[in-house]
Design an enzyme around this catalytic site. Structure first.
Site, PDB file in Angstrom:
ATOM      1  N   SER A   4       0.783 -38.903   9.686  1.00  8.62           N
ATOM      2  CA  SER A   4       1.263 -40.287   9.791  1.00  8.62           C
ATOM      3  C   SER A   4       0.301 -41.197  10.547  1.00  8.62           C
ATOM      4  O   SER A   4       0.017 -42.315  10.116  1.00  8.62           O
ATOM      5  CB  SER A   4       2.624 -40.308  10.491  1.00  8.62           C
ATOM      6  OG  SER A   4       3.498 -39.392   9.889  1.00  8.62           O
ATOM      7  N   HIS A  63      -4.814 -26.266  12.905  1.00  9.08           N
ATOM      8  CA  HIS A  63      -4.437 -26.689  14.263  1.00  9.08           C
ATOM      9  C   HIS A  63      -5.585 -26.523  15.257  1.00  9.08           C
ATOM     10  O   HIS A  63      -5.658 -27.231  16.260  1.00  9.08           O
ATOM     11  CB  HIS A  63      -3.242 -25.875  14.762  1.00  9.08           C
ATOM     12  CG  HIS A  63      -1.976 -26.189  14.040  1.00  9.08           C
ATOM     13  ND1 HIS A  63      -1.084 -27.138  14.480  1.00  9.08           N
ATOM     14  CD2 HIS A  63      -1.447 -25.692  12.895  1.00  9.08           C
ATOM     15  CE1 HIS A  63      -0.056 -27.206  13.636  1.00  9.08           C
ATOM     16  NE2 HIS A  63      -0.260 -26.346  12.671  1.00  9.08           N
ATOM     17  N   ARG A  93      -0.327 -17.760   9.681  1.00 12.07           N
ATOM     18  CA  ARG A  93       0.325 -18.791   8.856  1.00 12.07           C
ATOM     19  C   ARG A  93      -0.729 -19.591   8.091  1.00 12.07           C
ATOM     20  O   ARG A  93      -0.619 -19.825   6.905  1.00 12.07           O
ATOM     21  CB  ARG A  93       1.157 -19.696   9.762  1.00 12.07           C
ATOM     22  CG  ARG A  93       2.065 -20.692   9.066  1.00 12.07           C
ATOM     23  CD  ARG A  93       2.817 -21.457  10.148  1.00 12.07           C
ATOM     24  NE  ARG A  93       3.617 -22.560   9.655  1.00 12.07           N
ATOM     25  CZ  ARG A  93       4.912 -22.488   9.401  1.00 12.07           C
ATOM     26  NH1 ARG A  93       5.554 -21.339   9.573  1.00 12.07           N
ATOM     27  NH2 ARG A  93       5.585 -23.547   8.988  1.00 12.07           N
ATOM     28  N   ARG A 136       7.787 -27.789  17.224  1.00 14.42           N
ATOM     29  CA  ARG A 136       7.500 -29.222  17.101  1.00 14.42           C
ATOM     30  C   ARG A 136       8.792 -29.995  16.854  1.00 14.42           C
ATOM     31  O   ARG A 136       9.814 -29.421  16.490  1.00 14.42           O
ATOM     32  CB  ARG A 136       6.506 -29.488  15.982  1.00 14.42           C
ATOM     33  CG  ARG A 136       6.999 -29.126  14.613  1.00 14.42           C
ATOM     34  CD  ARG A 136       6.008 -29.576  13.570  1.00 14.42           C
ATOM     35  NE  ARG A 136       6.401 -29.080  12.256  1.00 14.42           N
ATOM     36  CZ  ARG A 136       5.634 -29.172  11.185  1.00 14.42           C
ATOM     37  NH1 ARG A 136       4.456 -29.720  11.269  1.00 14.42           N
ATOM     38  NH2 ARG A 136       6.057 -28.724  10.018  1.00 14.42           N
ATOM     39  N   ARG A 207      -4.871 -30.462  16.494  1.00 13.99           N
ATOM     40  CA  ARG A 207      -3.743 -31.073  15.798  1.00 13.99           C
ATOM     41  C   ARG A 207      -2.579 -31.235  16.760  1.00 13.99           C
ATOM     42  O   ARG A 207      -2.270 -30.338  17.542  1.00 13.99           O
ATOM     43  CB  ARG A 207      -3.340 -30.228  14.593  1.00 13.99           C
ATOM     44  CG  ARG A 207      -2.159 -30.847  13.872  1.00 13.99           C
ATOM     45  CD  ARG A 207      -1.963 -30.318  12.502  1.00 13.99           C
ATOM     46  NE  ARG A 207      -0.551 -30.370  12.155  1.00 13.99           N
ATOM     47  CZ  ARG A 207      -0.071 -30.010  10.994  1.00 13.99           C
ATOM     48  NH1 ARG A 207      -0.878 -29.542  10.078  1.00 13.99           N
ATOM     49  NH2 ARG A 207       1.207 -30.076  10.745  1.00 13.99           N
ATOM     50  N   ALA A 208      -1.894 -32.365  16.649  1.00 10.07           N
ATOM     51  CA  ALA A 208      -0.968 -32.777  17.702  1.00 10.07           C
ATOM     52  C   ALA A 208       0.426 -32.177  17.608  1.00 10.07           C
ATOM     53  O   ALA A 208       1.019 -31.834  18.635  1.00 10.07           O
ATOM     54  CB  ALA A 208      -0.849 -34.298  17.671  1.00 10.07           C
ATOM     55  N   ARG A 210       2.241 -29.609  17.120  1.00 11.47           N
ATOM     56  CA  ARG A 210       2.769 -28.414  17.789  1.00 11.47           C
ATOM     57  C   ARG A 210       2.243 -28.230  19.224  1.00 11.47           C
ATOM     58  O   ARG A 210       2.362 -27.162  19.801  1.00 11.47           O
ATOM     59  CB  ARG A 210       2.494 -27.169  16.936  1.00 11.47           C
ATOM     60  CG  ARG A 210       3.272 -27.200  15.618  1.00 11.47           C
ATOM     61  CD  ARG A 210       3.171 -25.899  14.844  1.00 11.47           C
ATOM     62  NE  ARG A 210       3.890 -25.969  13.588  1.00 11.47           N
ATOM     63  CZ  ARG A 210       5.203 -25.775  13.434  1.00 11.47           C
ATOM     64  NH1 ARG A 210       5.952 -25.512  14.488  1.00 11.47           N
ATOM     65  NH2 ARG A 210       5.770 -25.856  12.246  1.00 11.47           N
ATOM     66  N   ASP A 392       2.259 -42.948   3.549  1.00  3.21           N
ATOM     67  CA  ASP A 392       1.121 -42.440   4.321  1.00  3.21           C
ATOM     68  C   ASP A 392       0.858 -40.971   4.019  1.00  3.21           C
ATOM     69  O   ASP A 392      -0.219 -40.461   4.291  1.00  3.21           O
ATOM     70  CB  ASP A 392       1.329 -42.660   5.828  1.00  3.21           C
ATOM     71  CG  ASP A 392       2.694 -42.196   6.309  1.00  3.21           C
ATOM     72  OD1 ASP A 392       3.605 -42.027   5.469  1.00  3.21           O
ATOM     73  OD2 ASP A 392       2.866 -42.010   7.521  1.00  3.21           O
ATOM     74  N   HIS A 393       1.859 -40.276   3.489  1.00  2.00           N
ATOM     75  CA  HIS A 393       1.717 -38.865   3.095  1.00  2.00           C
ATOM     76  C   HIS A 393       3.016 -38.464   2.415  1.00  2.00           C
ATOM     77  O   HIS A 393       3.991 -39.219   2.441  1.00  2.00           O
ATOM     78  CB  HIS A 393       1.468 -37.958   4.311  1.00  2.00           C
ATOM     79  CG  HIS A 393       2.525 -38.101   5.362  1.00  2.00           C
ATOM     80  ND1 HIS A 393       3.785 -37.568   5.216  1.00  2.00           N
ATOM     81  CD2 HIS A 393       2.515 -38.758   6.547  1.00  2.00           C
ATOM     82  CE1 HIS A 393       4.514 -37.887   6.273  1.00  2.00           C
ATOM     83  NE2 HIS A 393       3.779 -38.613   7.094  1.00  2.00           N
TER      84      HIS A 393
END
Length: 480
Positions: A4, A63, A93, A136, A207-208, A210, A392-393
């Site tokens: 986002s 991540h 994962r 998250r 990456r934010a 988590r 946005d996605h």
């Protein structure tokens, strides 16, 4: 997959800026990371304290990345870190299940080399990413607490002398993602690396989503999501800032991209009166992120930003309509008022309810979003305006996990495996309305058009030529 904040940066700025992993790569390669305020701040603990690195251990690149951790270990040890503890979260994962043993072995080899150079460097704790630390959207604070107990308190149900043995043993009953928490202990059964007063902590994920919950636990004095038992006085920095609106964490090793000359600024300075609105969860996206990670108005006489408070204290599937209709009404009123030349809104339902994985609620959410969009399009029709509808996605358009050939995956009980994350599909864009000049059509020579192409398109529709370093417009006028 889409994101986002980055998505709104691109929509507003008209250019693609290095973000996330790429930003960290550049900072590590140039050595700039070690000259920044964040690194200087944590390095004040190197003399007497321990440097703790917490994050996902794999080369998945979603991540975090193992090579970034390796470079940071090297760089920190060369710049005075005498005692280092790594708290590993196993992946399985974004990479193959079972690969965690190899990653831990690689890390152990690196730490052994540091020990040969006189640096006391060891793995201190671990656990699987989905069971320890990396929750998250405040979905399950117990996940963060399990990590906290191991990383900060040095307490976990499983104790081992070394991490390779820990992962091998715990994998007998769980996969990499769900390994239970463990701590590494010395010969006296004492944890080798709890986080204590005077230490420095870095969360190494770029990456934010988590890392935000752990960041809150590490940073907030006032915190009530679980009993921390101890709240050590530490110097904490994120690899990046994980939440630009919450300013969390307040210290970070790599600064966000410097985004200048956004379309919002250009249009306001050229007399385009602007109205922006969303509810709390996406208000920052149509203002702060749209404007290049910048707070406030460019010109308060020309702009109005309206935030509708989001529901709090419940998950979004409980009230899936969210504030869609209120956003629609505000947009409609702004359009009909005649006071604005541009009205931009974000209707968050498909994303926020999609993240809950509740399919029935997501259907309700999407219907509410449709109603809001219709309200806005009807108003555009009334005033002879132009609309652009995009996203946005993706999220709600696909809510099951799939195999490589696209077939839905089932769990052990034969039920569908629900997908709660953003998706990787391109997003649609629709442009229309009675104000659209005859002959305006999509160009056929921008096959890889994306979010960054929207800004030039919007500028053209307002009657302006976009700056020449913007990604190209998506439209042209047909020669009639």
């Amino acid at each position: 997959m889409g994101n986002s904040e980055v998505g709104h940066n691109a929509l507003g700025a008209g250019r693609i800026f290095a973000q996330g992993a790429k930003l960290v790569d550049l900072a590590l390669a140039s050595g700039k990371i070690y000259d920044g305020e964040g690194f200087k701040y944590i390095s004040e603990s190197f003399e007497k304290g321990t440097l703790h690195l917490i994050g996902l251990l794999s080369d998945g690149g979603v991540h975090s990345r193992l090579d970034q951790l390796q470079l940071l270990l090297k760089g920190a040890s060369e710049r005075g870190a005498k005692r280092i503890r790594v708290h590993v979260l196993t992946d399985g994962r974004d990479v193959l299940d079972g690969s965690s043993v190899g990653f831990v072995e690689t890390l152990e080899n690196d730490l052994a080399k540091l020990r040969e150079k006189g640096v006391d460097a060891r793995i201190a704790s671990g656990g699987g990413r989905m069971y320890v630390t990396m929750d998250r959207y405040e979905n399950d604070w117990d996940v963060v607490k399990r990590g906290w107990d191991a990383q900060v308190l040095g307490e976990a149900p499983h104790k081992f002398k070394n991490a390779v043995e820990a992962v091998k043993k715990l994998r007998e009953n769980a996969n990499d993602q769900y390994l239970p928490p463990f701590v590494i202990v010395d010969d006296n059964n004492k944890a080798v690396g709890p986080i204590v007063d005077g230490d420095a902590v870095v969360t190494i994920n770029f990456r934010a989503d988590r890392m935000v919950m752990l960041a809150k636990a590490l940073e907030y004095q006032d915190f009530n999501k679980f009993d921390r038992v101890r709240f050590p006085k530490i110097r904490y920095a994120g690899m990046l800032q994980y939440d630009g609106e919450l300013k969390l964490p307040s210290r970070f090793l790599v600064s966000p991209p410097e985004i200048d000359r956004t379309s919002g600024e250009y249009l306001v300075h050229n007399g385009v009166r602007t109205f922006a609105c969303s509810e709390t969860v996406k208000f920052g996206h149509v203002t702060f992120f749209w404007n290049g990670n910048r707070s406030g108005y460019f010109n308060p006489q020309m702009e109005e930003y309206v935030e509708i408070p989001s529901d709090v204290g419940i998950t979004f599937n409980v009230q899936p309509k969210m504030k869609a209709l209120e956003i629609g009404e505000k947009a409609r009123d702004a359009i009909l008022s005649g006071k604005f030349d541009q009205v931009r809104v974000n209707i968050p339902n498909g994303d926020m309810v999609g993240h809950t994985g509740d399919i029935e609620a997501t259907v309700v959410a999407c219907k509410a979003a449709d109603e809001a969009v219709k309200m806005i399009l009807d108003a555009i029709e009334q005033v002879g305006g132009i609309y652009i509808v995009t996203a946005d996605h993706g999220n709600a358009e696909d809510m099951v996990k799939r195999n490589k050939s696209g077939e839905p995956l089932l769990d052990k009980n034969g039920d569908l495996q629900i997908l709660t994350s953003h998706t990787c599909q391109p997003v649609p864009i629709a442009i229309g309305g009675p104000g659209l000049a005859p002959g305006v059509r999509f160009r056929s020579d921008v096959p890889n058009g994306g979010l960054a192409n929207v800004a030039a398109t919007v500028m053209n529709l307002h009657g302006f030529v976009a700056p020449n370093d913007y990604e190209t417009t998506l439209i042209e006028v047909a020669d009639n």
